[in-house]
Design a protein around this motif. Sequence first.
Motif, PDB file in Angstrom:
ATOM      1  N   GLU A  12     -24.626  76.556  52.301  1.00  0.00           N
ATOM      2  CA  GLU A  12     -24.785  76.934  50.904  1.00  0.00           C
ATOM      3  C   GLU A  12     -23.840  78.075  50.570  1.00  0.00           C
ATOM      4  O   GLU A  12     -23.452  78.852  51.436  1.00  0.00           O
ATOM      5  N   ARG A  13     -23.493  78.127  49.291  1.00  0.00           N
ATOM      6  CA  ARG A  13     -22.650  79.218  48.816  1.00  0.00           C
ATOM      7  C   ARG A  13     -22.954  79.438  47.340  1.00  0.00           C
ATOM      8  O   ARG A  13     -23.217  78.504  46.593  1.00  0.00           O
ATOM      9  N   PHE A  14     -22.902  80.702  46.951  1.00  0.00           N
ATOM     10  CA  PHE A  14     -23.098  81.076  45.552  1.00  0.00           C
ATOM     11  C   PHE A  14     -21.732  81.245  44.891  1.00  0.00           C
ATOM     12  O   PHE A  14     -20.787  81.697  45.520  1.00  0.00           O
ATOM     13  N   ARG A  16     -19.832  82.595  41.152  1.00  0.00           N
ATOM     14  CA  ARG A  16     -20.001  83.326  39.897  1.00  0.00           C
ATOM     15  C   ARG A  16     -19.682  82.442  38.709  1.00  0.00           C
ATOM     16  O   ARG A  16     -19.005  81.435  38.830  1.00  0.00           O
ATOM     17  N   ALA A  25     -15.966  75.619  44.527  1.00  0.00           N
ATOM     18  CA  ALA A  25     -17.084  74.805  45.009  1.00  0.00           C
ATOM     19  C   ALA A  25     -16.570  73.528  45.673  1.00  0.00           C
ATOM     20  O   ALA A  25     -17.081  73.102  46.716  1.00  0.00           O
ATOM     21  N   GLN A  68     -25.209  83.435  38.620  1.00  0.00           N
ATOM     22  CA  GLN A  68     -24.431  82.582  39.514  1.00  0.00           C
ATOM     23  C   GLN A  68     -25.107  81.223  39.630  1.00  0.00           C
ATOM     24  O   GLN A  68     -26.248  81.051  39.215  1.00  0.00           O
ATOM     25  N   PHE A  69     -24.386  80.282  40.238  1.00  0.00           N
ATOM     26  CA  PHE A  69     -25.011  79.027  40.634  1.00  0.00           C
ATOM     27  C   PHE A  69     -24.793  78.840  42.128  1.00  0.00           C
ATOM     28  O   PHE A  69     -23.914  79.455  42.720  1.00  0.00           O
ATOM     29  N   ARG A  70     -25.633  78.014  42.729  1.00  0.00           N
ATOM     30  CA  ARG A  70     -25.598  77.805  44.179  1.00  0.00           C
ATOM     31  C   ARG A  70     -25.301  76.345  44.472  1.00  0.00           C
ATOM     32  O   ARG A  70     -25.913  75.452  43.878  1.00  0.00           O
ATOM     33  N   PHE A  72     -25.515  73.707  47.510  1.00  0.00           N
ATOM     34  CA  PHE A  72     -26.234  73.526  48.770  1.00  0.00           C
ATOM     35  C   PHE A  72     -25.895  72.137  49.293  1.00  0.00           C
ATOM     36  O   PHE A  72     -25.993  71.153  48.555  1.00  0.00           O
ATOM     37  N   VAL A  84     -27.037  71.432  43.293  1.00  0.00           N
ATOM     38  CA  VAL A  84     -26.476  72.550  42.537  1.00  0.00           C
ATOM     39  C   VAL A  84     -27.641  73.200  41.800  1.00  0.00           C
ATOM     40  O   VAL A  84     -28.318  72.553  40.999  1.00  0.00           O
ATOM     41  N   HIS A  85     -27.890  74.456  42.121  1.00  0.00           N
ATOM     42  CA  HIS A  85     -28.996  75.233  41.554  1.00  0.00           C
ATOM     43  C   HIS A  85     -28.440  76.153  40.476  1.00  0.00           C
ATOM     44  O   HIS A  85     -27.441  76.825  40.695  1.00  0.00           O
ATOM     45  N   ASP A  86     -29.104  76.176  39.315  1.00  0.00           N
ATOM     46  CA  ASP A  86     -28.726  77.133  38.286  1.00  0.00           C
ATOM     47  C   ASP A  86     -29.989  77.725  37.686  1.00  0.00           C
ATOM     48  O   ASP A  86     -31.095  77.289  37.981  1.00  0.00           O
TER      49      ASP A  86
END
Length: 140
Positions: A12-14, A16, A25, A68-70, A72, A84-86
């Motif tokens: 996972e990575r966040f 901006r 991404a 930010q969004f993540r 995963f 994709v988490h927001d």
Amino acid sequence: MNETIQLPPLRERFFRRERRAVPAARRFARETLAGWGLAEAGRGDDVLLCVSELATNALVHGVPPGRQFRVFLRYDGAVLRVEVHDSGGGEPRIPEQADEGGRGLLLVAALADKWGVDERDPGKVVWCEFATAPPGGVTR
């Protein structure tokens, strides 16, 4: 002795809320697929396109200023899952009219084996899954 270094099955990575987040991404996903031995798999390009579309949707519609969004990624040897988490509101949907926006989800639905939206507080998780085979195997 030479050892092969393998990435963990969860990455996972966040990112901006900025324009360069989508290519970043996509790079993250490409590097992850390579680490799992899936970069040259038959569906690698499909996965990267879906990462781009979901990240773009999060950036444009789901990430409030200053957040930010993540991204995963999980690979269990049979299924690759992209999430994709927001933290924004709204529910992503495929447009019903040809002149509406939102064609990115249409691509995701066409390329992935499954996709969906889950709630989180705050926001949502938009995900897709791809059936895969281990490196050197046959894709289902």
